[in-house]
Design a protein around this motif. Sequence first.
Motif, PDB file in Angstrom:
ATOM      1  N   GLY A   1       0.789  -1.227   0.000  1.00  0.00           N
ATOM      2  CA  GLY A   1       0.000   0.000   0.000  1.00  0.00           C
ATOM      3  C   GLY A   1       0.820   1.276   0.000  1.00  0.00           C
ATOM      4  O   GLY A   1       0.301   2.357  -0.268  1.00  0.00           O
ATOM      5  N   ARG A   2       2.127   1.171   0.322  1.00  0.00           N
ATOM      6  CA  ARG A   2       2.953   2.386   0.361  1.00  0.00           C
ATOM      7  C   ARG A   2       3.402   2.765  -1.043  1.00  0.00           C
ATOM      8  O   ARG A   2       3.589   1.910  -1.895  1.00  0.00           O
ATOM      9  N   ASP A   3       3.637   4.052  -1.240  1.00  0.00           N
ATOM     10  CA  ASP A   3       4.112   4.510  -2.544  1.00  0.00           C
ATOM     11  C   ASP A   3       5.437   3.838  -2.889  1.00  0.00           C
ATOM     12  O   ASP A   3       6.212   3.489  -2.012  1.00  0.00           O
ATOM     13  N   ALA A   4       5.684   3.717  -4.194  1.00  0.00           N
ATOM     14  CA  ALA A   4       6.839   2.947  -4.653  1.00  0.00           C
ATOM     15  C   ALA A   4       8.160   3.671  -4.449  1.00  0.00           C
ATOM     16  O   ALA A   4       9.221   3.080  -4.627  1.00  0.00           O
ATOM     17  N   ASP A   5       8.115   4.960  -4.074  1.00  0.00           N
ATOM     18  CA  ASP A   5       9.392   5.674  -3.943  1.00  0.00           C
ATOM     19  C   ASP A   5       9.915   5.704  -2.504  1.00  0.00           C
ATOM     20  O   ASP A   5      10.828   6.446  -2.179  1.00  0.00           O
ATOM     21  N   GLU A   6       9.337   4.868  -1.641  1.00  0.00           N
ATOM     22  CA  GLU A   6       9.874   4.750  -0.280  1.00  0.00           C
ATOM     23  C   GLU A   6      11.337   4.306  -0.375  1.00  0.00           C
ATOM     24  O   GLU A   6      11.668   3.430  -1.178  1.00  0.00           O
ATOM     25  N   PRO A   7      12.212   4.896   0.442  1.00  0.00           N
ATOM     26  CA  PRO A   7      13.629   4.512   0.346  1.00  0.00           C
ATOM     27  C   PRO A   7      13.853   3.050   0.759  1.00  0.00           C
ATOM     28  O   PRO A   7      13.140   2.517   1.596  1.00  0.00           O
ATOM     29  N   VAL A   8      14.851   2.436   0.117  1.00  0.00           N
ATOM     30  CA  VAL A   8      15.225   1.071   0.467  1.00  0.00           C
ATOM     31  C   VAL A   8      16.370   1.149   1.469  1.00  0.00           C
ATOM     32  O   VAL A   8      17.407   1.734   1.182  1.00  0.00           O
ATOM     33  N   SER A   9      16.155   0.581   2.650  1.00  0.00           N
ATOM     34  CA  SER A   9      17.261   0.621   3.611  1.00  0.00           C
ATOM     35  C   SER A   9      18.241  -0.506   3.273  1.00  0.00           C
ATOM     36  O   SER A   9      17.863  -1.541   2.728  1.00  0.00           O
ATOM     37  N   PRO A  10      19.519  -0.279   3.571  1.00  0.00           N
ATOM     38  CA  PRO A  10      20.544  -1.244   3.174  1.00  0.00           C
ATOM     39  C   PRO A  10      20.307  -2.625   3.774  1.00  0.00           C
ATOM     40  O   PRO A  10      19.675  -2.757   4.822  1.00  0.00           O
ATOM     41  N   ALA A  11      20.816  -3.618   3.099  1.00  0.00           N
ATOM     42  CA  ALA A  11      20.562  -5.001   3.479  1.00  0.00           C
ATOM     43  C   ALA A  11      21.278  -5.419   4.754  1.00  0.00           C
ATOM     44  O   ALA A  11      21.016  -6.492   5.271  1.00  0.00           O
ATOM     45  N   GLY A  12      22.152  -4.589   5.287  1.00  0.00           N
ATOM     46  CA  GLY A  12      23.019  -5.071   6.369  1.00  0.00           C
ATOM     47  C   GLY A  12      24.157  -5.819   5.708  1.00  0.00           C
ATOM     48  O   GLY A  12      24.318  -5.721   4.498  1.00  0.00           O
ATOM     49  N   ASP A  13      24.928  -6.589   6.438  1.00  0.00           N
ATOM     50  CA  ASP A  13      26.075  -7.181   5.746  1.00  0.00           C
ATOM     51  C   ASP A  13      25.658  -8.323   4.818  1.00  0.00           C
ATOM     52  O   ASP A  13      25.741  -8.220   3.620  1.00  0.00           O
ATOM     53  N   GLY A  14      25.158  -9.430   5.378  1.00  0.00           N
ATOM     54  CA  GLY A  14      24.727 -10.527   4.520  1.00  0.00           C
ATOM     55  C   GLY A  14      25.832 -11.101   3.663  1.00  0.00           C
ATOM     56  O   GLY A  14      25.571 -11.732   2.636  1.00  0.00           O
ATOM     57  N   ASP A  15      27.105 -10.882   4.067  1.00  0.00           N
ATOM     58  CA  ASP A  15      28.238 -11.318   3.244  1.00  0.00           C
ATOM     59  C   ASP A  15      28.231 -12.815   2.946  1.00  0.00           C
ATOM     60  O   ASP A  15      28.765 -13.241   1.929  1.00  0.00           O
ATOM     61  N   ARG A  16      27.606 -13.580   3.846  1.00  0.00           N
ATOM     62  CA  ARG A  16      27.656 -15.035   3.657  1.00  0.00           C
ATOM     63  C   ARG A  16      26.978 -15.485   2.376  1.00  0.00           C
ATOM     64  O   ARG A  16      27.230 -16.577   1.885  1.00  0.00           O
ATOM     65  N   VAL A  17      26.108 -14.634   1.823  1.00  0.00           N
ATOM     66  CA  VAL A  17      25.400 -15.049   0.615  1.00  0.00           C
ATOM     67  C   VAL A  17      26.216 -14.766  -0.650  1.00  0.00           C
ATOM     68  O   VAL A  17      25.913 -15.277  -1.727  1.00  0.00           O
ATOM     69  N   MET A  18      27.256 -13.953  -0.533  1.00  0.00           N
ATOM     70  CA  MET A  18      27.953 -13.496  -1.738  1.00  0.00           C
ATOM     71  C   MET A  18      28.598 -14.599  -2.575  1.00  0.00           C
ATOM     72  O   MET A  18      28.545 -14.539  -3.810  1.00  0.00           O
ATOM     73  N   PRO A  19      29.207 -15.627  -1.948  1.00  0.00           N
ATOM     74  CA  PRO A  19      29.751 -16.704  -2.803  1.00  0.00           C
ATOM     75  C   PRO A  19      28.663 -17.386  -3.634  1.00  0.00           C
ATOM     76  O   PRO A  19      28.907 -17.794  -4.781  1.00  0.00           O
ATOM     77  N   ILE A  20      27.458 -17.496  -3.079  1.00  0.00           N
ATOM     78  CA  ILE A  20      26.353 -18.109  -3.828  1.00  0.00           C
ATOM     79  C   ILE A  20      25.944 -17.202  -4.983  1.00  0.00           C
ATOM     80  O   ILE A  20      25.716 -17.655  -6.111  1.00  0.00           O
ATOM     81  N   ILE A  21      25.880 -15.901  -4.689  1.00  0.00           N
ATOM     82  CA  ILE A  21      25.516 -14.927  -5.729  1.00  0.00           C
ATOM     83  C   ILE A  21      26.533 -14.966  -6.878  1.00  0.00           C
ATOM     84  O   ILE A  21      26.167 -14.956  -8.059  1.00  0.00           O
ATOM     85  N   GLU A  22      27.811 -15.024  -6.519  1.00  0.00           N
ATOM     86  CA  GLU A  22      28.867 -15.073  -7.551  1.00  0.00           C
ATOM     87  C   GLU A  22      28.696 -16.299  -8.431  1.00  0.00           C
ATOM     88  O   GLU A  22      28.805 -16.226  -9.657  1.00  0.00           O
ATOM     89  N   ARG A  23      28.443 -17.436  -7.793  1.00  0.00           N
ATOM     90  CA  ARG A  23      28.297 -18.671  -8.569  1.00  0.00           C
ATOM     91  C   ARG A  23      27.051 -18.612  -9.453  1.00  0.00           C
ATOM     92  O   ARG A  23      27.062 -19.090 -10.587  1.00  0.00           O
ATOM     93  N   ALA A  24      25.992 -18.026  -8.930  1.00  0.00           N
ATOM     94  CA  ALA A  24      24.765 -17.914  -9.733  1.00  0.00           C
ATOM     95  C   ALA A  24      24.992 -16.986 -10.929  1.00  0.00           C
ATOM     96  O   ALA A  24      24.540 -17.254 -12.042  1.00  0.00           O
ATOM     97  N   ARG A  25      25.721 -15.909 -10.712  1.00  0.00           N
ATOM     98  CA  ARG A  25      26.049 -14.993 -11.824  1.00  0.00           C
ATOM     99  C   ARG A  25      26.884 -15.719 -12.873  1.00  0.00           C
ATOM    100  O   ARG A  25      26.626 -15.608 -14.070  1.00  0.00           O
ATOM    101  N   ASN A  26      27.883 -16.472 -12.422  1.00  0.00           N
ATOM    102  CA  ASN A  26      28.764 -17.165 -13.362  1.00  0.00           C
ATOM    103  C   ASN A  26      28.033 -18.242 -14.134  1.00  0.00           C
ATOM    104  O   ASN A  26      28.319 -18.471 -15.309  1.00  0.00           O
ATOM    105  N   ALA A  27      27.077 -18.900 -13.488  1.00  0.00           N
ATOM    106  CA  ALA A  27      26.326 -19.959 -14.167  1.00  0.00           C
ATOM    107  C   ALA A  27      25.553 -19.384 -15.352  1.00  0.00           C
ATOM    108  O   ALA A  27      25.350 -20.051 -16.357  1.00  0.00           O
ATOM    109  N   ARG A  28      25.133 -18.131 -15.233  1.00  0.00           N
ATOM    110  CA  ARG A  28      24.316 -17.521 -16.278  1.00  0.00           C
ATOM    111  C   ARG A  28      25.136 -16.710 -17.253  1.00  0.00           C
ATOM    112  O   ARG A  28      24.704 -16.458 -18.368  1.00  0.00           O
ATOM    113  N   ALA A  29      26.354 -16.321 -16.831  1.00  0.00           N
ATOM    114  CA  ALA A  29      27.128 -15.338 -17.593  1.00  0.00           C
ATOM    115  C   ALA A  29      27.306 -15.695 -19.068  1.00  0.00           C
ATOM    116  O   ALA A  29      27.125 -14.837 -19.934  1.00  0.00           O
TER     117      ALA A  29
END
Length: 344
Positions: free
Chosen positions: A310-338
């Motif tokens: 219900g909120r307008d679409a221009d509400e600011p997005v707050s940062p994700a926090g660190d979440g560094d543990r997901v980055m190796p998975i993200i890298e592999r997913a990017r490479n699989a599609r690259a």
Amino acid sequence: MLRTALVTDRRYLNHHPGRAHPERPERVEAMIEMADGLGREGLKFIAPREATLEELALCHDGDYIASVARTAGLDHYAFDPDTRTSPESYRTALLAAGGVLTAAEAVLEAVADNAFAIVRPPGHHALPARAMGFCLFNNVAIAAAWLMQKRGLKRIAIIDWDVHHGNGTQDIFYYSSDVLYVSTHQFPHYPGTGSIDEIGEGPGEGFTVNVPMPSMFGDAEYLRAFDELIIPVCQEFKPEFVLVSAGFDCHFRDPLASMRVTESGFLGMTRRIKRMAAECCEGRMVAVLEGGYDLKALADSGQAVIDELGRDADEPVSPAGDGDRVMPIIERARNARAPIWKMD
Ligand SMILES: [Zn+2]
């Protein structure tokens, strides 16, 4: 403020998959009670319609549809140990598939800006010719096919944050470049599919994106995955409509899985998807209930999603926090599609 359609009905309580089954009528009851209490301006309750046989056939084999229809009136029938029916299950499943179509229609016809279809039984494990994982018909996949074949849309994005991999949805569109299927899920876990190297085949190569995550990941990892991979991939794809398989079983309270997402994580994912949809397709998005087996987690998380829709679409997005543990998975997913992902 955006106008959100809530498509739901107490008839969704009429499917009884068995005693002590986690996918129980109280799930939708808890969501309806929560929604009734919101009393917010801009919220529009709409009754679902049943899907037609022709609409089911957009994703399911005729013989299989007939086998589900034959359970109507039977005391019970077990498609597998997890996936059982009661006399009204077939009608309830028609109403679940049709409820997503009702929601999509409301958004297409600008009766609402976006919508949430609070339906059951869930759908994302249902295969073209097989019920499984509490699912009879693939509600979201049918809506995607319907938007393309009956309403002439060209590109549909399906984002599936249910804790389980949506093997049925992936399977139905595995060879298609018209539907982008993106899933975050606990892995390894039921149903066993959804590894990083499952990226689609033939013309569909690169249009399936899996983000399999180990247990105990929570808001920071999920939101980081959205920021680093899921939203950018959707922006490249430029969907004309966005469907969300919104399962709340990645919530930390859920008894069937071991992830750590909270209400603010669901809010954050919804906000990111809503902004992307605003950018790509005038905000056209429909969230659809899939799993989620703790009643309080369902109601609280469902409310977070409805409030955010219900909120307008221009509400600011707050940062994700660190979440560094997901980055190796993200890298592999990017490479699989690259190698194959070359949209300009
Ligand atoms: Zn699930």
